[in-house]
Design a protein around this motif. Structure first.
Motif, PDB file in Angstrom:
ATOM      1  N   GLY A   7       0.784  -1.235   0.000  1.00  0.00           N
ATOM      2  CA  GLY A   7       0.000   0.000   0.000  1.00  0.00           C
ATOM      3  C   GLY A   7       0.810   1.275   0.000  1.00  0.00           C
ATOM      4  N   ALA A   8       2.112   1.186  -0.349  1.00  0.00           N
ATOM      5  CA  ALA A   8       2.938   2.400  -0.370  1.00  0.00           C
ATOM      6  C   ALA A   8       2.558   3.271  -1.569  1.00  0.00           C
ATOM      7  CB  ALA A   8       4.420   2.027  -0.436  1.00  0.00           C
ATOM      8  N   ASP A  62      16.702   0.353   4.153  1.00  0.00           N
ATOM      9  CA  ASP A  62      15.580   1.057   4.789  1.00  0.00           C
ATOM     10  C   ASP A  62      14.249   0.605   4.192  1.00  0.00           C
ATOM     11  OD1 ASP A  62      14.234   3.058   6.318  1.00  0.00           O
ATOM     12  OD2 ASP A  62      14.362   4.455   4.645  1.00  0.00           O
ATOM     13  N   SER A  66      11.284  -1.331   6.073  1.00  0.00           N
ATOM     14  CA  SER A  66       9.944  -0.738   6.106  1.00  0.00           C
ATOM     15  C   SER A  66       8.890  -1.768   5.677  1.00  0.00           C
ATOM     16  CB  SER A  66       9.950   0.488   5.191  1.00  0.00           C
ATOM     17  OG  SER A  66       8.695   0.753   4.692  1.00  0.00           O
ATOM     18  N   ALA A  76       5.013   2.755   9.786  1.00  0.00           N
ATOM     19  CA  ALA A  76       6.007   3.394  10.646  1.00  0.00           C
ATOM     20  C   ALA A  76       7.002   4.167   9.798  1.00  0.00           C
ATOM     21  CB  ALA A  76       6.734   2.334  11.462  1.00  0.00           C
ATOM     22  N   MET A  77       7.643   5.163  10.437  1.00  0.00           N
ATOM     23  CA  MET A  77       8.673   5.946   9.744  1.00  0.00           C
ATOM     24  C   MET A  77      10.018   5.681  10.405  1.00  0.00           C
ATOM     25  SD  MET A  77       6.747   9.529   8.949  1.00  0.00           S
ATOM     26  CE  MET A  77       7.858  10.041   7.642  1.00  0.00           C
ATOM     27  N   THR A  78      11.050   5.744   9.585  1.00  0.00           N
ATOM     28  CA  THR A  78      12.401   5.489  10.074  1.00  0.00           C
ATOM     29  C   THR A  78      12.824   6.608  11.021  1.00  0.00           C
ATOM     30  OG1 THR A  78      12.807   4.703   7.833  1.00  0.00           O
ATOM     31  CG2 THR A  78      14.697   4.777   9.338  1.00  0.00           C
ATOM     32  N   HIS A  80      15.806   6.006  13.209  1.00  0.00           N
ATOM     33  CA  HIS A  80      17.258   5.855  13.336  1.00  0.00           C
ATOM     34  C   HIS A  80      17.688   4.689  12.461  1.00  0.00           C
ATOM     35  CE1 HIS A  80      21.187   6.103  15.279  1.00  0.00           C
ATOM     36  NE2 HIS A  80      21.192   4.792  15.223  1.00  0.00           N
ATOM     37  N   ARG A 107       5.389   2.036  20.476  1.00  0.00           N
ATOM     38  CA  ARG A 107       5.416   2.507  19.081  1.00  0.00           C
ATOM     39  C   ARG A 107       6.744   2.204  18.398  1.00  0.00           C
ATOM     40  NH1 ARG A 107       4.971   8.472  19.096  1.00  0.00           N
ATOM     41  NH2 ARG A 107       4.721   8.270  16.848  1.00  0.00           N
ATOM     42  N   LEU A 128      15.476   1.714  13.795  1.00  0.00           N
ATOM     43  CA  LEU A 128      14.352   1.941  14.700  1.00  0.00           C
ATOM     44  C   LEU A 128      13.293   2.690  13.915  1.00  0.00           C
ATOM     45  CD1 LEU A 128      12.878   2.373  17.451  1.00  0.00           C
ATOM     46  CD2 LEU A 128      14.273   4.449  17.711  1.00  0.00           C
ATOM     47  N   PHE A 136      -1.289  10.788   9.682  1.00  0.00           N
ATOM     48  CA  PHE A 136      -0.031  11.533   9.828  1.00  0.00           C
ATOM     49  C   PHE A 136       0.825  11.357   8.578  1.00  0.00           C
ATOM     50  CE2 PHE A 136       4.462  11.663  10.995  1.00  0.00           C
ATOM     51  CZ  PHE A 136       4.557  12.901  11.620  1.00  0.00           C
ATOM     52  N   LEU A 137       0.893  10.108   8.111  1.00  0.00           N
ATOM     53  CA  LEU A 137       1.731   9.810   6.944  1.00  0.00           C
ATOM     54  C   LEU A 137       1.261  10.565   5.708  1.00  0.00           C
ATOM     55  CD1 LEU A 137       4.108   7.844   6.234  1.00  0.00           C
ATOM     56  CD2 LEU A 137       2.367   6.305   5.330  1.00  0.00           C
TER      57      LEU A 137
HETATM   58  C1  MFK Z   1       1.297   2.808   3.481  1.00  0.00           C
HETATM   59  C2  MFK Z   1       2.717   2.432   3.845  1.00  0.00           C
HETATM   60  C3  MFK Z   1       3.688   3.546   3.842  1.00  0.00           C
HETATM   61  C4  MFK Z   1       4.950   3.215   4.549  1.00  0.00           C
HETATM   62  C5  MFK Z   1       5.948   4.371   4.527  1.00  0.00           C
HETATM   63  C6  MFK Z   1       7.300   3.868   4.869  1.00  0.00           C
HETATM   64  C7  MFK Z   1       8.360   4.859   4.660  1.00  0.00           C
HETATM   65  C8  MFK Z   1       9.704   4.204   4.418  1.00  0.00           C
HETATM   66  C9  MFK Z   1      10.630   4.454   5.515  1.00  0.00           C
HETATM   67  C10 MFK Z   1      11.216   5.838   5.429  1.00  0.00           C
HETATM   68  O1  MFK Z   1      12.228   6.048   4.791  1.00  0.00           O
HETATM   69  S1  MFK Z   1      10.413   7.114   6.261  1.00  0.00           S
HETATM   70  C11 MFK Z   1      11.350   8.575   5.780  1.00  0.00           C
HETATM   71  C12 MFK Z   1      12.486   8.887   6.720  1.00  0.00           C
HETATM   72  N1  MFK Z   1      11.991   9.153   8.043  1.00  0.00           N
HETATM   73  C13 MFK Z   1      11.458  10.350   8.386  1.00  0.00           C
HETATM   74  O2  MFK Z   1      11.369  11.276   7.627  1.00  0.00           O
HETATM   75  C14 MFK Z   1      10.954  10.468   9.814  1.00  0.00           C
HETATM   76  C15 MFK Z   1      11.241  11.852  10.419  1.00  0.00           C
HETATM   77  N2  MFK Z   1      10.956  11.801  11.838  1.00  0.00           N
HETATM   78  C16 MFK Z   1       9.693  12.064  12.317  1.00  0.00           C
HETATM   79  O3  MFK Z   1       8.800  12.483  11.593  1.00  0.00           O
HETATM   80  C17 MFK Z   1       9.464  11.784  13.751  1.00  0.00           C
HETATM   81  O4  MFK Z   1      10.694  11.686  14.404  1.00  0.00           O
HETATM   82  C18 MFK Z   1       8.650  10.475  13.978  1.00  0.00           C
HETATM   83  C19 MFK Z   1       7.231  10.654  13.448  1.00  0.00           C
HETATM   84  C20 MFK Z   1       9.313   9.265  13.276  1.00  0.00           C
HETATM   85  C21 MFK Z   1       8.614  10.167  15.437  1.00  0.00           C
HETATM   86  O5  MFK Z   1       8.276  11.356  16.101  1.00  0.00           O
HETATM   87  P1  MFK Z   1       7.490  11.298  17.474  1.00  0.00           P
HETATM   88  O6  MFK Z   1       7.559  12.676  18.026  1.00  0.00           O
HETATM   89  O7  MFK Z   1       6.153  10.678  17.268  1.00  0.00           O
HETATM   90  O8  MFK Z   1       8.335  10.274  18.356  1.00  0.00           O
HETATM   91  P2  MFK Z   1       9.703  10.547  19.173  1.00  0.00           P
HETATM   92  O9  MFK Z   1      10.687  11.313  18.376  1.00  0.00           O
HETATM   93  O10 MFK Z   1       9.308  11.104  20.504  1.00  0.00           O
HETATM   94  O11 MFK Z   1      10.268   9.064  19.379  1.00  0.00           O
HETATM   95  C22 MFK Z   1       9.427   8.013  19.810  1.00  0.00           C
HETATM   96  C23 MFK Z   1      10.211   7.169  20.793  1.00  0.00           C
HETATM   97  O12 MFK Z   1      11.439   6.712  20.170  1.00  0.00           O
HETATM   98  C24 MFK Z   1      12.520   6.985  21.065  1.00  0.00           C
HETATM   99  N3  MFK Z   1      13.733   7.185  20.283  1.00  0.00           N
HETATM  100  C25 MFK Z   1      13.992   8.142  19.390  1.00  0.00           C
HETATM  101  N4  MFK Z   1      15.220   7.978  18.867  1.00  0.00           N
HETATM  102  C26 MFK Z   1      15.740   6.880  19.442  1.00  0.00           C
HETATM  103  C27 MFK Z   1      16.957   6.172  19.305  1.00  0.00           C
HETATM  104  N5  MFK Z   1      17.901   6.564  18.448  1.00  0.00           N
HETATM  105  N6  MFK Z   1      17.129   5.047  20.029  1.00  0.00           N
HETATM  106  C28 MFK Z   1      16.157   4.622  20.889  1.00  0.00           C
HETATM  107  N7  MFK Z   1      14.977   5.243  21.062  1.00  0.00           N
HETATM  108  C29 MFK Z   1      14.776   6.359  20.354  1.00  0.00           C
HETATM  109  C30 MFK Z   1      12.087   8.240  21.790  1.00  0.00           C
HETATM  110  O13 MFK Z   1      12.814   8.393  22.985  1.00  0.00           O
HETATM  111  C31 MFK Z   1      10.632   7.913  22.044  1.00  0.00           C
HETATM  112  O14 MFK Z   1      10.561   6.982  23.108  1.00  0.00           O
HETATM  113  P3  MFK Z   1       9.302   6.945  24.129  1.00  0.00           P
HETATM  114  O15 MFK Z   1       8.068   6.754  23.253  1.00  0.00           O
HETATM  115  O16 MFK Z   1       9.600   5.760  25.002  1.00  0.00           O
HETATM  116  O17 MFK Z   1       9.310   8.259  24.813  1.00  0.00           O
END
Ligand code: MFK
Length: 143
Positions: A7-8, A62, A66, A76-78, A80, A107, A128, A136-137
């Motif tokens: 469904g991408a 990646d 995914s 989910a979005m990447t 790390h 999550r 991660l 949101f996506l």
């Molecule tokens: C229909 C199907 C479609 C599928 C699409 C797939 C796409 C393909 C994959 C990709 O390439 S996506 C594109 C590249 N990624 C991005 O552009 C994402 C950009 N980042 C964001 O938009 C936000 O960071 C995100 C929405 C992913 C998360 O934001 P949030 O504010 O909702 O979450 P947050 O940043 O607070 O992190 C969630 C949890 O992860 C934890 N965390 C973050 N970085 C970490 C880390 N490095 N190690 C461990 N934990 C980590 C963080 O502490 C937290 O823990 P808790 O929930 O326990 O508080």
């Protein structure tokens, strides 16, 4: 193995059929959720002479991870991504990309992936992902 219905978006750089500049990857999934993609990377994705660009290698890993999430019905979005570039990845050779979902903590979804040629691991990755809603996506698609 069966084709993965993911469904991408049709213009996704990794798997979108409508993106003529993209990688246009096809993914299979096993009953155990193992993702497999066999593909040849065209010369336009060259980095070092004769080899795939490192950024594209990261994309392949990646994208496969995914899809491992999608096989678990997770959107989910990447957040790390780590890449281990072990050997150069040749262009125009049939490589195998595999990925699997390892575990979920709320999550947070943890996945791993590999790129192999003739059984040798050329690159591997771990990532991660953070689960997001479909709303949101898709929130930027109306711009
Ligand atoms: C229909 C199907 C479609 C599928 C699409 C797939 C796409 C393909 C994959 C990709 O390439 S996506 C594109 C590249 N990624 C991005 O552009 C994402 C950009 N980042 C964001 O938009 C936000 O960071 C995100 C929405 C992913 C998360 O934001 P949030 O504010 O909702 O979450 P947050 O940043 O607070 O992190 C969630 C949890 O992860 C934890 N965390 C973050 N970085 C970490 C880390 N490095 N190690 C461990 N934990 C980590 C963080 O502490 C937290 O823990 P808790 O929930 O326990 O508080």
């Amino acid at each position: 193995m069966r084709p993965l219905a993911h469904g991408a978006a049709h213009h996704c750089f990794g798997c979108g059929k409508a993106n003529r500049s993209g990688l246009r990857l096809n993914f299979l999934v096993s009953d155990e959720g193992l993702i497999v993609c066999r593909t040849k990377i065209p010369a336009r994705f060259e980095g070092p002479p004769g080899y795939v660009h490192g950024g594209v290698i990261a994309t392949l890993l990646d994208e496969a991870m995914s899809k491992a999430n999608r096989a678990c019905n997770v959107i989910a979005m990447t957040r790390h991504l780590e890449v281990d570039y072990r050997r150069p990845v040749p262009l125009r050779s049939t490589i195998e990309i595999t990925a699997r979902h390892l575990k979920a903590e709320g999550r947070k979804h943890f996945c791993e992936a590999e790129i192999r040629l003739h059984g040798e691991t050329l690159a591997s990755g771990k990532a991660l992902f953070i689960a997001v809603t479909k709303q949101f996506l898709l929130s930027r698609t109306k711009d």
